[in-house]
Enzyme design. Structure first.
Site, mmCIF file in Angstrom:
data_model
loop_
_atom_site.group_PDB
_atom_site.id
_atom_site.type_symbol
_atom_site.label_atom_id
_atom_site.label_comp_id
_atom_site.label_asym_id
_atom_site.label_seq_id
_atom_site.Cartn_x
_atom_site.Cartn_y
_atom_site.Cartn_z
ATOM 1 N N HIS A 52 0.855 -1.184 0.000
ATOM 2 C CA HIS A 52 0.000 0.000 0.000
ATOM 3 C C HIS A 52 0.893 1.237 0.000
ATOM 4 O O HIS A 52 2.047 1.196 0.454
ATOM 5 C CB HIS A 52 -0.898 0.010 1.231
ATOM 6 C CG HIS A 52 -1.984 -1.012 1.191
ATOM 7 N ND1 HIS A 52 -3.075 -0.953 2.014
ATOM 8 C CD2 HIS A 52 -2.143 -2.130 0.431
ATOM 9 C CE1 HIS A 52 -3.879 -1.982 1.767
ATOM 10 N NE2 HIS A 52 -3.320 -2.716 0.819
ATOM 11 N N GLU A 60 0.997 3.865 1.818
ATOM 12 C CA GLU A 60 1.511 4.266 3.123
ATOM 13 C C GLU A 60 2.706 3.424 3.536
ATOM 14 O O GLU A 60 3.711 3.938 4.025
ATOM 15 C CB GLU A 60 0.435 4.116 4.213
ATOM 16 C CG GLU A 60 -0.817 4.913 3.966
ATOM 17 C CD GLU A 60 -1.914 4.099 3.284
ATOM 18 O OE1 GLU A 60 -1.640 3.477 2.224
ATOM 19 O OE2 GLU A 60 -3.039 4.092 3.792
ATOM 20 N N CYS A 119 -6.159 1.924 5.916
ATOM 21 C CA CYS A 119 -6.809 0.685 6.353
ATOM 22 C C CYS A 119 -6.184 0.255 7.690
ATOM 23 O O CYS A 119 -5.240 0.874 8.181
ATOM 24 C CB CYS A 119 -6.631 -0.402 5.305
ATOM 25 S SG CYS A 119 -4.926 -1.003 5.155
ATOM 26 N N CYS A 174 -2.357 -0.460 7.489
ATOM 27 C CA CYS A 174 -1.545 0.745 7.386
ATOM 28 C C CYS A 174 -1.588 1.559 8.676
ATOM 29 O O CYS A 174 -0.574 2.116 9.092
ATOM 30 C CB CYS A 174 -1.991 1.577 6.191
ATOM 31 S SG CYS A 174 -1.617 0.755 4.622
#
Length: 152
Positions: free
Chosen positions: A56, A58, A86, A89
């Site tokens: 992801h 992040e 999410c 993260c």
């Protein structure tokens, strides 16, 4: 403390990363890590292309920032991300001890900063980043909407 003008600017940098992800066929989410006014990490969503479910935006930005600064703890940093993080993260943000999280669009399906759960408000956890949501939310949401509309 970084002001709202800087928040707007750095979210723009995260939006550039999101556009880069979209150009590669990834869900358009982008992130940047900032320390003392300098970008020390960037990330564009890449789980599909990398075959890595943890890729992801992040996570990639945090990894780069940790390498740049030589420390897995990022207590003097701000993370800008175009979509509410999410649970995975949010956990990484907590473990990295990021001081301030700034996100664009809320995520009503998987958001872990208040939309579904609020990791940073959980009193039993030992780190609580400051969270600011809604910075350039319209632009962030439009990127996502356009991306998914083109797929239908």
């Amino acid at each position: 403390m970084i002001d709202t003008v800087s928040d707007h600017y750095f979210m723009g940098e995260a939006l550039k990363e999101a556009a880069r992800a979209a150009a590669l066929g990834e869900v358009p989410v982008g992130a940047v890590v900032v320390r003392e006014g300098d970008i020390v990490g960037r990330g564009a969503n890449a789980p599909v292309g990398s075959g890595d479910p943890t890729a992801h935006a992040e996570i990639l930005a945090l990894r780069e920032a940790a390498r740049t600064l030589g420390n897995y703890r990022l207590p003097e940093c701000r993370l800008y991300v175009t979509l509410e993080p999410c649970l995975m993260c949010a956990g990484a943000i907590q473990h990295a001890r990021v001081a301030h999280l700034v996100y664009g669009a809320s995520d009503p399906k998987t958001g872990a900063c208040g939309s579904v759960v609020d990791v940073f408000a959980e009193a039993r956890l030992n780190h609580h980043a400051q969270v600011t949501g809604g910075v350039r939310a319209g632009e962030s949401a439009a990127l996502l909407k356009d991306f998914f509309a083109a797929r239908r």
